[in-house]
Design a protein around this motif. Structure first.
Motif, PDB file in Angstrom:
ATOM      1  N   LEU A 149       7.130   3.352  48.570  1.00 15.89           N
ATOM      2  CA  LEU A 149       6.491   3.094  47.381  1.00 15.89           C
ATOM      3  C   LEU A 149       7.033   1.871  46.636  1.00 15.89           C
ATOM      4  O   LEU A 149       6.253   1.182  45.913  1.00 15.89           O
ATOM      5  N   ALA A 150       8.240   1.307  46.760  1.00 11.71           N
ATOM      6  CA  ALA A 150       8.773   0.296  46.213  1.00 11.71           C
ATOM      7  C   ALA A 150       8.025  -1.147  46.780  1.00 11.71           C
ATOM      8  O   ALA A 150       7.517  -2.003  46.218  1.00 11.71           O
ATOM      9  N   ALA A 174       4.050  -5.286  46.246  1.00 10.88           N
ATOM     10  CA  ALA A 174       2.765  -6.114  46.722  1.00 10.88           C
ATOM     11  C   ALA A 174       1.924  -6.074  45.780  1.00 10.88           C
ATOM     12  O   ALA A 174       0.918  -7.158  45.978  1.00 10.88           O
ATOM     13  N   ARG A 175       1.710  -5.300  44.629  1.00 12.66           N
ATOM     14  CA  ARG A 175       0.750  -5.249  43.916  1.00 12.66           C
ATOM     15  C   ARG A 175       0.989  -6.658  42.794  1.00 12.66           C
ATOM     16  O   ARG A 175       0.147  -7.389  42.073  1.00 12.66           O
ATOM     17  N   GLU A 176       2.292  -7.177  42.818  1.00 14.89           N
ATOM     18  CA  GLU A 176       2.548  -8.224  41.978  1.00 14.89           C
ATOM     19  C   GLU A 176       2.278  -9.564  42.614  1.00 14.89           C
ATOM     20  O   GLU A 176       2.652 -10.629  42.055  1.00 14.89           O
ATOM     21  N   THR A 177       2.111  -9.570  43.820  1.00 14.31           N
ATOM     22  CA  THR A 177       1.925 -10.893  44.378  1.00 14.31           C
ATOM     23  C   THR A 177       0.581 -11.271  44.338  1.00 14.31           C
ATOM     24  O   THR A 177      -0.465 -10.540  44.144  1.00 14.31           O
TER      25      THR A 177
END
Length: 448
Positions: free
Chosen positions: A439-440, A445-448
């Motif tokens: 999950l981390a 990956a959503r922040e990139t």
């Protein structure tokens, strides 16, 4: 040890560890005594946020008003020896008191029904704004009149227990700390308990901590200040295992105790109900009690600047549970309730059958953490962030090594839908629960 208890003891540390992280707490020590034996002894977090020193099971913490139960046991020990009586006026032993204070009985002081001031005109000693009272200052406050007539209601009083310390000194003809150590602590087999801050160098003492607000961060509170004349009310330091062992020995059915069974029954009898609280609570002779029932309990709580603690004893199951935290907002009360909830669930449903280990572990979604916990014939989907992790939990019936179905769930979940176990994840209906690391990575990956 019963199989259900062993299974519960396996899950309790995992739940407490998550709770500490969830509530952003510095540290917590937990001990459970069963029939006079320590069956759980664990520590979590740090002893001092400023240094990062890990909290261990050997660290002493301030246990605050747990001290009252030690003092009450000392008073009852003197009564068993014929040196005191519960109906004796306290003025028979301590001079210089206000006449109405002098008329209060030993029983009224021990049960907090003497009507005395709680902390005197200046409670700054409990707010870390002034030193604890010395004997002269305590006596000066005890020369003031009570605020209520005796024997009219439960009214907690630290001053009343400070006065009981003076009674012990008068009867024993020696300092309170010396006598209580020799006559209560030592014969109870407590090697990690002192009636005030330890005088021996090298004994690890956890630091206390403030709330996060108003600064937005916790401030370290040393917690090493001597309590002087208030030691009988609030001074004790101890490990969690010592506290659980001592309180367990006060159960009427305990095999080993410094008090006779008849005395312990009287000590734990409900004398005064606290009428101003929503949850049923009573006080006896130095102990707090909850409502009656199979899981009825007695024990005590403790609040010292930077520390919060709670102990409960469940006589019907020979269990004593102690939670010591080193922050003033430490959720010791909630942690004990959660532990009782876990124990009751396992006791009612039993231990899981052999071979269910694969169905155990923590998994995550965007909505947080979920614990697969085999209990009895089912696997419960617990929410470790909740104060009662098994409350309304989804229940999985296992149909094969890696297959099952939702056998029970509320209507907003996935009743009757299939469950599939994978090496590092689980599918419950259409929801895929993964490891914390997975999950981390997904969130990063959503922040990139």
């Amino acid at each position: 040890m019963d199989a259900w208890l062993a299974a519960a003891l396996d899950y309790i540390p995992r739940w407490i560890g998550f709770q500490l992280r969830h509530h952003d707490q510095p540290g917590c020590a937990v001990a459970i005594d069963h029939g006079g034996a320590t069956v759980l002894d664990a520590a979590f977090g740090v002893a001092d946020l400023s240094t990062g020193e890990a909290l261990t099971t050997a660290h002493r913490l301030r246990v605050a008003s747990h001290s009252k139960t030690f003092t009450a046991a000392g008073i009852l020990r003197l009564i068993e020896r014929g040196l005191l009586r519960l109906d004796d006026p306290v003025g028979d032993y301590v001079e210089g008191l206000h006449p109405d204070v002098a008329d209060a009985t030993i029983a009224e002081l021990v049960s907090h029904s003497a009507g005395l001031l709680r902390d005197g005109p200046d409670a700054g000693q409990f707010l870390d704004r002034r030193p604890y009272l010395d004997e002269a200052e305590l006596r000066a406050d005890l020369a003031l009149p009570p605020v209520l007539p005796a024997a009219t209601r439960f009214k907690y009083s630290n001053h009343g227990y400070g006065l009981l310390g003076l009674v012990i000194e008068a009867v024993a003809d020696r300092p309170y700390a010396d006598w209580i150590a020799r006559e209560v602590i030592a014969p109870s087999g407590l090697a990690e308990t002192t009636p005030d801050v330890p005088a021996t160098p090298g004994i690890p003492l956890a630091r206390g901590h403030s709330c996060r607000w108003p600064l937005g961060r916790r401030v370290v509170i040393a917690g090493d200040n001597p309590t002087r004349a208030m030691a009988a009310a609030a001074g004790f330091t101890a490990t969690a295992r010592d506290v659980a062992r001592f309180f367990g020995s006060l159960s009427p059915g305990a095999e080993r105790s410094i008090l006779e069974p008849r005395t312990r029954r009287e000590m734990t009898r409900r004398l005064w109900r606290d009428e101003a609280v929503s949850l049923e609570r009573h006080y006896g002779l130095g102990v707090i009690s909850g409502p009656p029932g199979e899981w009825a309990w007695f024990g005590h709580t403790g609040s010292f600047q930077g520390f919060l603690s709670r102990t409960v004893v469940v006589p019907d199951h020979s269990l004593a549970i102690t939670v010591l935290t080193n922050s003033i907002d430490g959720p010791a009360y909630a942690f004990v309730d959660g532990i009782l909830h876990i124990l009751r669930t396992f006791e009612a449903r039993g231990a899981p059958p052999a071979g269910r280990e694969r169905w155990s572990g923590r998994r995550w979604t965007l909505w947080g953490a979920f614990d697969l916990v085999p209990v009895g014939e089912r696997v419960l989907v617990a929410v470790p962030g909740l104060p009662l992790p098994f409350l309304d939990a989804t229940e999985i019936a296992v149909d094969g090594p890696d297959r099952g179905h939702v056998a029970r769930a509320h209507g907003f979940m996935s009743p009757a839908e299939p469950v599939r176990l994978e090496p590092e994840s689980v599918w419950i209906g259409g929801a895929h629960l993964v490891s914390e690391g997975a999950l981390a990575r997904e969130l990063a990956a959503r922040e990139t």
